[in-house]
Design an enzyme around this catalytic site. Structure first.
Site, PDB file in Angstrom:
ATOM      1  N   SER A  71       0.841  -1.202   0.000  1.00  0.00           N
ATOM      2  CA  SER A  71       0.000   0.000   0.000  1.00  0.00           C
ATOM      3  C   SER A  71       0.871   1.244   0.000  1.00  0.00           C
ATOM      4  O   SER A  71       1.953   1.264   0.598  1.00  0.00           O
ATOM      5  CB  SER A  71      -0.901   0.015   1.227  1.00  0.00           C
ATOM      6  OG  SER A  71      -1.562   1.262   1.358  1.00  0.00           O
TER       7      SER A  71
ATOM      8  N   TYR B 244      -2.985  -0.871   9.933  1.00  0.00           N
ATOM      9  CA  TYR B 244      -2.927  -1.330   8.548  1.00  0.00           C
ATOM     10  C   TYR B 244      -1.569  -0.997   7.935  1.00  0.00           C
ATOM     11  O   TYR B 244      -0.932  -1.848   7.293  1.00  0.00           O
ATOM     12  CB  TYR B 244      -4.048  -0.654   7.768  1.00  0.00           C
ATOM     13  CG  TYR B 244      -4.045  -0.907   6.279  1.00  0.00           C
ATOM     14  CD1 TYR B 244      -4.614  -2.063   5.754  1.00  0.00           C
ATOM     15  CD2 TYR B 244      -3.508   0.027   5.397  1.00  0.00           C
ATOM     16  CE1 TYR B 244      -4.627  -2.292   4.380  1.00  0.00           C
ATOM     17  CE2 TYR B 244      -3.524  -0.192   4.028  1.00  0.00           C
ATOM     18  CZ  TYR B 244      -4.083  -1.348   3.526  1.00  0.00           C
ATOM     19  OH  TYR B 244      -4.096  -1.566   2.167  1.00  0.00           O
TER      20      TYR B 244
END
Length: 254
Positions: free
Chosen positions: A147, A160
């Site tokens: 990400s 996350y």
């Protein structure tokens, strides 16, 4: 892009979104694709049907990730699916895509959310690689979907981001360890991609415009944008690229 004829790919979380786009692209390039899903069998079967309609080959594999023996369960289904098709039990391309997000900053993140995110986003890929190595052929490809949050500080996605950062560390370490087998290991880092996973975040035109504005191209990413990068990393054309985190965020945060 090089042809993937004669190769077998496993894509986790391939029932929808980025995973579905990756599975379809690899199948279009000639690979036999194992479409993994955790809970939504109907979505995974739809991915397989789409691939078949496009002239490709695929089958589903079910396993809940982030639980005890998840890798063993997944590979039991993978091996069984290949045998039923009369194919050798072997793997050429592993794409660790499955994931989810629980929003929360330092004041709100919970131990339970942290543990779940680490289990699915970091621990599962590690042991999928470990238990996949006996099946992974010389010159194989491992692609981890990371990400842009590992590069751009999004304070509302702390746990996350930490889990995806662990995945990037896994990428670099595995690249060095598996180089002797001519196996490449790379990460792809999407930004904001239009999928069902986070669609509530850009449910209004104003919200979508705000997210799109973070890219230098002033648009949201599409699953195909990520799948095309993964296809390159899965091909022979990427043979001299390993241990890298390829930014596929559309210039988010530049």
């Amino acid at each position: 892009m090089g042809s993937l004829e004669g190769r077998t790919a496993l894509v986790t979380g391939a029932g929808r979104g980025i995973g579905r786009a990756i599975a379809r692209r690899l199948a279009a390039d000639g690979a036999l694709v194992a479409v993994h899903y955790g809970s939504d069998e109907e979505a995974a079967q739809k991915t397989v049907a789409m691939i078949a309609e496009e002239g490709g080959r695929a089958f589903t594999v079910h396993a809940l990730l982030g639980v005890h023996d998840d890798a063993r369960t997944l590979y039991e289904g993978f091996d069984r699916g290949l045998k039923e098709l009369g194919e050798p039990v072997a793997l050429d391309i592993l794409v660790n895509n499955a994931g989810f997000n629980v929003r929360g900053g330092v004041a709100t993140v919970t131990p339970q959310d942290f543990d779940r995110l680490m289990a699915v986003l970091a621990r599962a890929p590690l042991f999928l690689v470990q238990q996949g190595l006996p099946r992974l052929r010389e010159g194989g490809r491992i692609v981890n979907i990371s990400s842009a949050a590992t590069r751009v500080a999004f304070t509302s996605a702390l746990a996350y981001t930490m889990a995806k950062s662990a995945l990037d560390a896994l990428t670099r370490t595995l690249a060095k360890e598996l180089g002797s087998r001519q196996i490449t290991v790379n990460s792809v880092t999407p930004g904001f991609v239009r999928t069902e996973l986070n669609k509530q975040r850009w449910a209004t035109p104003e919200a979508e415009a705000a997210h799109a504005a973070l890219s230098v191209f002033r648009r949201m990413g599409e699953p195909k944008d990520i799948a095309d990068v993964v296809a390159f990393l899965a091909s022979d054309d990427s043979r001299w690229v390993t241990g890298q985190c390829i930014d596929a965020s559309g210039g988010t945060g530049l």
